[in-house]
Design a protein around this motif. Structure first.
Motif, mmCIF file in Angstrom:
data_model
loop_
_atom_site.group_PDB
_atom_site.id
_atom_site.type_symbol
_atom_site.label_atom_id
_atom_site.label_comp_id
_atom_site.label_asym_id
_atom_site.label_seq_id
_atom_site.Cartn_x
_atom_site.Cartn_y
_atom_site.Cartn_z
ATOM 1 N N SER A 1 6.116 -3.821 4.726
ATOM 2 C CA SER A 1 5.565 -3.247 3.503
ATOM 3 C C SER A 1 6.660 -2.560 2.696
ATOM 4 N N SER B 1 5.718 -0.802 0.067
ATOM 5 C CA SER B 1 4.931 0.167 -0.698
ATOM 6 C C SER B 1 4.781 1.513 0.000
ATOM 7 N N CYS C 1 -1.887 3.822 0.791
ATOM 8 C CA CYS C 1 -1.371 3.965 -0.571
ATOM 9 C C CYS C 1 -2.271 4.891 -1.392
ATOM 10 N N HIS D 1 1.533 -0.493 -6.008
ATOM 11 C CA HIS D 1 0.889 -1.393 -5.040
ATOM 12 C C HIS D 1 -0.603 -1.566 -5.350
ATOM 13 N N ASN E 1 -4.320 -5.336 -7.565
ATOM 14 C CA ASN E 1 -4.508 -5.611 -6.136
ATOM 15 C C ASN E 1 -5.970 -6.029 -5.948
#
Length: 265
Positions: free
Chosen positions: A80, A82, A229, A253, A257
């Motif tokens: 990841s 993010s 997140c 992020h 999404n």
């Protein structure tokens, strides 16, 4: 809701957990459970079985759950970009914790947890070593706990936030840190371990095939990443470089999404 409702949790000594579980399994299933100890030299499989080499002896099973910890090679894992943490200082205070909750406390370089146990207190100071130096982190931790903490007083952990590209391959399923590790927030890993075991059970019982197991576990792991997140994207009371970057990474992020949009819908 993106945030799970309040739940209760137990803190336990993970080094002794297997002793308790294995003893119980032996009592309940004396003819069906056997504990074997040894060094795993190799795991191989074909379409019929899994062959595990333990101390030069080949053991054969229908399926295997691979819980050998952090992967040696991350080529078969998604990393990841993010999530904002990559380091942890673990510090123990040798007196009982007298509070009845788990601390989740923001600090200027990240956040920290505090766990009350019967014989000690466990503290974890989480940060990003690309943003904050070890010296700065030790000084900040010392100020928070109001004691002088040296490098020799702590255990240091460095990690990558990752998930397996495929959790189930053939007759071997990755679980524990072999399958996924993002960071300690909300203790999400323990819940995920149970889901992985349930997915394997569904496969064995004919309720799922390999593709649906991998799709299910990948979808859940993506939702966990989104949840983390979400926990960061609003920032904290600290206006520091770490929190600026954390808000930037996690907000970016969550935008555009699809899974996150489904969640908040």
């Amino acid at each position: 809701s993106p945030i799970a409702p309040n739940e209760f949790a137990n803190h336990f000594n993970n080094l002794k957990l297997s002793e308790v579980i294995f003893k119980k399994c032996s009592e309940v299933h004396p003819d069906r459970f056997k504990e074997l100890k040894g060094n795993i030299d190799n795991i191989d499989q074909d379409f019929r079985s899994v062959k595990i080499k333990v101390d030069s002896k080949i053991l054969e099973y229908d399926y295997a759950v691979d819980c050998r910890g952090y992967p040696e090679d991350y080529s078969n894992y998604h990393i990841s970009k993010s999530l904002p943490l990559n380091s942890c200082f673990a510090y123990t205070i040798k007196k009982p914790g007298d509070w009845k909750h788990t601390y989740h406390k923001a600090h200027k370089n990240g956040w920290m947890f505090g766990i009350p146990l019967k014989t000690r207190q466990g503290w974890g100071y989480l940060f990003n070593d690309n943003i904050t130096t070890e010296e700065e982190s030790l000084m900040d931790l010392s100020n928070i706990l109001k004691t002088t903490i040296k490098k020799s007083d702590i255990k240091e952990f460095k990690f990558k936030p990752y998930r397996a590209k495929k959790f189930l391959e053939g007759r071997i399923i990755k679980n524990g840190n072999r399958g996924l590790f993002y960071e300690p927030i909300e203790a999400l890993s323990g819940v995920f371990y149970d889901i992985v075991n349930r997915a394997l059970w569904d496969l064995i019982m004919g309720g799922r095939d390999i593709n649906s197991v991998n799709e299910w576990l990948n979808d859940i792991s993506l939702r966990y990443e989104n949840f983390i997140c979400f926990a960061y994207h609003g920032g904290s009371v600290y206006k520091t470089k770490f929190w600026e970057k954390a808000v930037e990474y996690t907000s970016s992020h969550l935008k555009k999404n699809d899974i996150w949009n489904q969640t908040i819908m």
